[in-house]
Design an enzyme around this catalytic site. Structure first.
Site, PDB file in Angstrom:
ATOM      1  N   LYS A  21     -14.428   8.275  -5.192  1.00  9.46           N
ATOM      2  CA  LYS A  21     -15.776   8.562  -4.674  1.00  9.46           C
ATOM      3  C   LYS A  21     -16.239   9.936  -5.141  1.00  9.46           C
ATOM      4  O   LYS A  21     -17.388  10.107  -5.551  1.00  9.46           O
ATOM      5  CB  LYS A  21     -15.771   8.562  -3.135  1.00  9.46           C
ATOM      6  N   HIS A  31       0.794  -1.229   0.000  1.00 12.53           N
ATOM      7  CA  HIS A  31       0.000   0.000   0.000  1.00 12.53           C
ATOM      8  C   HIS A  31       0.818   1.267   0.000  1.00 12.53           C
ATOM      9  O   HIS A  31       0.243   2.366  -0.013  1.00 12.53           O
ATOM     10  CB  HIS A  31      -0.923   0.042   1.222  1.00 12.53           C
ATOM     11  N   LYS A  64      -9.485  13.758   3.855  1.00 11.83           N
ATOM     12  CA  LYS A  64      -8.575  12.607   3.911  1.00 11.83           C
ATOM     13  C   LYS A  64      -7.747  12.771   5.175  1.00 11.83           C
ATOM     14  O   LYS A  64      -7.791  13.832   5.801  1.00 11.83           O
ATOM     15  CB  LYS A  64      -7.666  12.587   2.676  1.00 11.83           C
ATOM     16  N   ARG A  65      -6.984  11.747   5.572  1.00  9.00           N
ATOM     17  CA  ARG A  65      -6.118  11.917   6.726  1.00  9.00           C
ATOM     18  C   ARG A  65      -5.159  13.093   6.511  1.00  9.00           C
ATOM     19  O   ARG A  65      -4.756  13.400   5.395  1.00  9.00           O
ATOM     20  CB  ARG A  65      -5.325  10.623   6.978  1.00  9.00           C
ATOM     21  N   THR A  99      -8.602   6.611  -2.730  1.00  8.99           N
ATOM     22  CA  THR A  99      -9.931   6.135  -3.099  1.00  8.99           C
ATOM     23  C   THR A  99     -10.943   7.267  -2.925  1.00  8.99           C
ATOM     24  O   THR A  99     -12.010   7.251  -3.555  1.00  8.99           O
ATOM     25  CB  THR A  99     -10.373   4.937  -2.237  1.00  8.99           C
ATOM     26  N   LYS A 147       0.065  14.431   1.660  1.00 15.16           N
ATOM     27  CA  LYS A 147      -1.214  14.767   1.040  1.00 15.16           C
ATOM     28  C   LYS A 147      -1.352  16.278   0.822  1.00 15.16           C
ATOM     29  O   LYS A 147      -2.225  16.738   0.099  1.00 15.16           O
ATOM     30  CB  LYS A 147      -2.366  14.242   1.891  1.00 15.16           C
TER      31      LYS A 147
HETATM   32  C1  PLP Z   1     -12.370   7.068   1.315  1.00 14.97           C
HETATM   33  C2  PLP Z   1     -11.994   7.428   2.694  1.00 14.97           C
HETATM   34  C3  PLP Z   1     -10.644   7.671   3.005  1.00 14.97           C
HETATM   35  C4  PLP Z   1      -9.547   7.646   1.968  1.00 14.97           C
HETATM   36  O1  PLP Z   1      -9.415   8.944   1.396  1.00 14.97           O
HETATM   37  P1  PLP Z   1      -8.149   9.320   0.496  1.00 14.97           P
HETATM   38  O2  PLP Z   1      -8.513  10.661  -0.049  1.00 14.97           O
HETATM   39  O3  PLP Z   1      -8.058   8.287  -0.580  1.00 14.97           O
HETATM   40  O4  PLP Z   1      -6.966   9.350   1.386  1.00 14.97           O
HETATM   41  C5  PLP Z   1     -10.331   8.004   4.308  1.00 14.97           C
HETATM   42  N1  PLP Z   1     -11.282   8.090   5.267  1.00 14.97           N
HETATM   43  C6  PLP Z   1     -12.582   7.875   4.995  1.00 14.97           C
HETATM   44  C7  PLP Z   1     -13.581   8.007   6.091  1.00 14.97           C
HETATM   45  C8  PLP Z   1     -12.983   7.529   3.713  1.00 14.97           C
HETATM   46  O5  PLP Z   1     -14.279   7.308   3.463  1.00 14.97           O
END
Ligand code: PLP
Length: 816
Positions: free
Chosen positions: A664, A361, A552-553, A660, A558
């Protein structure tokens, strides 16, 4: 009563709901709260999901096809009630029934806590994969940990992150799960290894643990989309059966004797809150081994109960390791096969090396797990020996391939030499697995080219790609019902099962009426988010503004701080350049920082302070708003994503393995502004250059710039706008009472060398943002782009990811 699809009997359902409310929850209807009704709803419906689960279990026992076991330290499943209603095919019927009683289903759904048994993308991926496995009727079990406390709850105190424990189970318990006491496993820790002669006078080894704990199984039902398949997500909880270390107790070491038990009772208390960062704590290794020992034990129990031979194990079971976290399962299976079943090394290795597959990952060095030999040797002495033996075999094969090449040996070795030796879990995973995959095309290429080039030569074809995906059930149908209805009106509802059908929307991209309907849905979703923000944070948002989202985190790679610099540039220009104008923009952040990650917390604080100033500066005439929504989690993502116009995916090229969130957001009609990183590269391929805003250094430019010697001061000195932005952060513009309070962010970008090249990408980012601003000005063209993002991202359904795994790696057949 059994509630499923067309069998739904409304009157009977209402009657049972009322009965559970009074007889099980001891609440009279007149006094029942939303919370009581939610609990009653869960209790009634979980009878159905539990019987579906048992039904699938017995179907699977009689089947002779291979099954996948998905091992993961994290499953970020989010709330289950709404999704289960959709997948059971009774969402509308239950909504109607509740309406009869005077209840709103969406209010009840809000009562459910998110089981936050994961940190971010990795854990959410595991949850989407379980949905896609069930929805496509693949035989599978998810194995994870039943943490008592999930990821911490976040709040802000004067702009700073505060953490509180996440008591997701509450006192009433979680209605969907079931304890399976009959599946309890025993797990050992510490102790020593004995040698003895077996009945055939062969020298054998056995591990004598100093402590044993119990693993109790909790099953969460993973309901397939209207297809009768329900898979178990089996989560292990640690119970200490033997609170004292008897030998030490008898030796008179009272305190020492209790110490291991105290630690052991904590094994499944908390989820480690680090995302893409390893801490190397003993308790974490205990969690990893606890999961693997319970799960390997459980899958062997199933296999052997059917009278099957050990050598046939790989024909019936395959194990996918989600990152290196569960890689200790490999020596655990070797140990059981050799020490408990008497197999010779070669036979055990033959079974083992055809059973496991590993998903990488990340390439970030701080996230690649290593364990000290000292810790491993003490906690798991027999596993340590087996790892050395695996490494010995590896070194022999490296010698054969590259005779006399010491550097190849030291690079490939599972053991990292040094003052203290360490075990490289990724190397162990690659050596012992029959397949290794990265999570997006570019990431998988970098795994081969930069992380494991020698392994790629040694094991041709073993390293492959499976691009990540997300489930359209949760991430379109459930979270964005208005969009889902619009799609279904045009295309029928086949897209929910087969997202490829959504491409049919392409035909409507230029249809004025459809554009209006699509943008009206977006607007309504923005209003819903704005209402929530008004209610929770008392900030007014203009829904005519561009909703620009980075959720995101919080992590340097990032680059939330790059987003912040762009906001500062707009603030500066709006105040200082009389001819400068933009379409109003709302910047929305949501992110948790690991509690020990000081800079990440400082970036949150800086964004919050900037937000406070900007949101209250009347000179801006509402052109700019900045909001940081607290406690980012799945249910908050479900609220924000449908409302997004713009998706910020701005990681330094080469650092985000896939992402991911990007998928979305794009599916829900947000346009991506992003770097050529992770799956952004493939999103661009799917939607085309006109429907995405790409900026910044490419991965090889990043590497070249670093090699040449990157000097962030050069950008500071040569770019006046960037200089103005950084200066604002250093003075008292945002912290009038405390000048310099935000300096740590600036220090990171200047004195500490800007490790993620935010300043190098700043100018290009600002240009891309201007292009985006101009593009939004043409609403017809924007609507077309947004529709095409929904139409052209079918590749990123996790159904496709799972089919890739099933066909190319696991070789599974579906049950239907
Ligand atoms: C999809 C999702 C992530 C991943 O987000 P990234 O932008 O790909 O880092 C993290 N936390 C939650 C709650 C999510 O639904």
């Amino acid at each position: 009563m059994y509630y499923h699809g067309s069998d739904f009997d409304k009157e009977q359902f209402k009657q049972e709901l009322r009965q559970v409310l009074t007889s099980q929850l001891a609440v009279v209807e007149q006094k029942a709260t939303s919370r009581d009704w939610y609990q009653a709803l869960g209790k009634v419906l979980s009878q159905t999901t539990t019987s579906l689960l048992l039904q699938s279990e017995s179907n699977n026992e009689s089947s002779d096809t291979r099954k996948v076991n998905y091992f993961s330290l994290e499953f970020l499943i989010g709330r289950l009630t709404g999704n289960n209603l959709i997948n059971l095919g009774i969402y509308d019927q239950v909504q109607e029934a509740l309406k009869d009683i005077g209840l709103s289903l969406s209010d009840l759904l809000e009562e459910e806590n998110d089981p936050a048994l994961g940190n971010g993308g990795l854990g959410r991926l595991a949850a989407c994969f379980m949905d896609s496995l069930a929805s496509q009727a693949y035989p599978a079990v998810g194995y994870g940990l039943h943490y008592e406390y999930g990821l911490f709850r976040q709040s802000f105190h004067h702009g700073r992150q505060q953490e509180a424990p996440d008591t997701w189970k509450d006192t009433e318990g979680y209605p969907w799960e079931r304890q399976r006491v009959e599946l309890t496993q025993q797990v050992g820790f510490w102790g020593h290894v004995e040698e003895y002669k077996d009945t055939e006078n062969e020298l054998r080894k056995r591990w004598v643990p100093a402590l044993e704990v119990e693993g109790v199984a909790w099953d969460m039902p993973v309901v397939g989309y209207q297809n009768e398949t329900t898979l178990p997500l089996r989560l292990w909880e640690c119970k200490t059966s033997n609170p004292f270390d008897l030998t030490r107790f008898n030796d008179g070491d009272f305190v020492g004797a209790q110490y291991p038990a105290l630690e052991a009772s904590n094994i499944t208390k908390v989820l480690y809150p680090n995302d893409n960062h390893e801490q190397g704590k003993a308790l974490r290794l205990m969690q990893q081994y606890f999961l693997c020992a319970c799960s390997v034990g459980d899958l062997l129990r199933r296999h052997l109960a059917l009278g099957r031979s050990l050598s046939s194990l790989p024909d019936f079971e395959t194990v996918q390791l989600n990152d290196t976290h569960p890689v200790i399962a490999i020596p655990e299976l070797m140990r059981i096969l050799m020490d408990e079943h008497g197999l010779e090394w070669d036979s055990a290795w033959d079974i083992c090396s055809r059973t496991f597959a590993y998903t990488n990952h990340t390439l970030l060095p701080e996230a690649l797990e290593t364990w000290s030999e000292g810790l491993m040797g003490n906690l798991l002495p027999r596993h340590m020996q087996i790892i050395f033996d695996i490494n010995h075999e590896l070194m022999v094969s490296v010698q054969k391939k590259w005779p006399g090449d010491i550097s190849k040996m030291s690079k490939l070795s599972i053991i990292e030499e040094g003052d203290y030796r360490r075990i490289r879990m990724a190397n162990l995973a690659v050596v012992a697995s029959y397949a290794v995959n990265g999570v997006a095309a570019m990431h998988s290429e970098l795994v081969k080219r930069d992380l494991f080039p020698e392994f790629d030569t040694l094991y041709p074809g073993k390293l492959t790609n499976v691009t990540n995906g997300v489930t359209p059930r949760r991430w379109i149908k459930f979270c964005n019902p208005a969009l889902a209805n619009l799609i279904t009106e045009k295309l029928g509802d086949g897209w929910i099962r087969d997202l490829n059908e959504i491409e049919g929307l392409k035909a409507y991209a230029d249809d004025k009426a459809f554009q209006d309907a699509f943008m009206a849905v977006k607007k309504a979703n923005k209003q819903k988010l704005a209402d929530w923000v008004k209610d929770k944070l008392d900030i007014e948002l203009n829904t005519d503004a561009i909703f620009d989202v980075q959720i995101k985190r919080l992590h340097e790679y990032k680059r939330q701080h790059l987003n912040l610099l762009h906001i500062l540039s707009l603030y500066h220009r709006l105040l200082n350049e009389p001819d400068f104008d933009i379409h109003p923009r709302v910047f929305i952040f949501a992110a948790k920082a690991a509690p020990g990650y000081a800079l990440a917390k400082d970036i949150i604080y800086a964004i919050n302070r900037v937000a406070e100033t900007v949101n209250n500066d009347a000179r801006l005439k509402d052109k700019l708003k900045v909001v940081f929504l607290p406690d980012y989690r799945v249910s908050l993502a479900e609220l924000i994503i449908p409302a997004a116009d713009v998706s910020e995916q701005i990681s330094t090229a080469g650092k985000e393995a896939s992402g991911t969130g990007n998928m979305k957001l794009a599916m829900n009609g947000a346009l991506t502004i992003g770097t050529m990183d992770g799956a952004n590269v493939e999103i661009r391929e799917e939607v085309g250059d006109d429907n995405i805003f790409i900026f910044g250094l490419k991965v090889d430019e990043v590497i070249a710039l670093k090699e040449k010697g990157y000097d962030s001061f050069i950008y500071y000195e040569s770019e006046p706008l960037l200089q103005a932005c950084l200066n604002m952060l250093q003075d008292d513009t945002f912290t009038p009472e405390k000048p310099g309070e935000l300096i740590s962010v600036v220090r990171n970008l200047l004195d500490y060398g800007d490790p993620y090249l935010a300043l190098a990408d700043f100018a290009s980012y600002v240009d891309a943002q201007m292009a985006l601003n101009d593009a939004y000005g043409d609403q017809t063209s924007w609507a077309r782009k947004a529709i095409l993002n929904t139409a052209l991202n079918a590749k990123f359904s996790s159904d496709r990811s799972i089919r890739d795994y099933a066909n190319n790696i696991w070789k599974l057949e579906t049950q239907k």
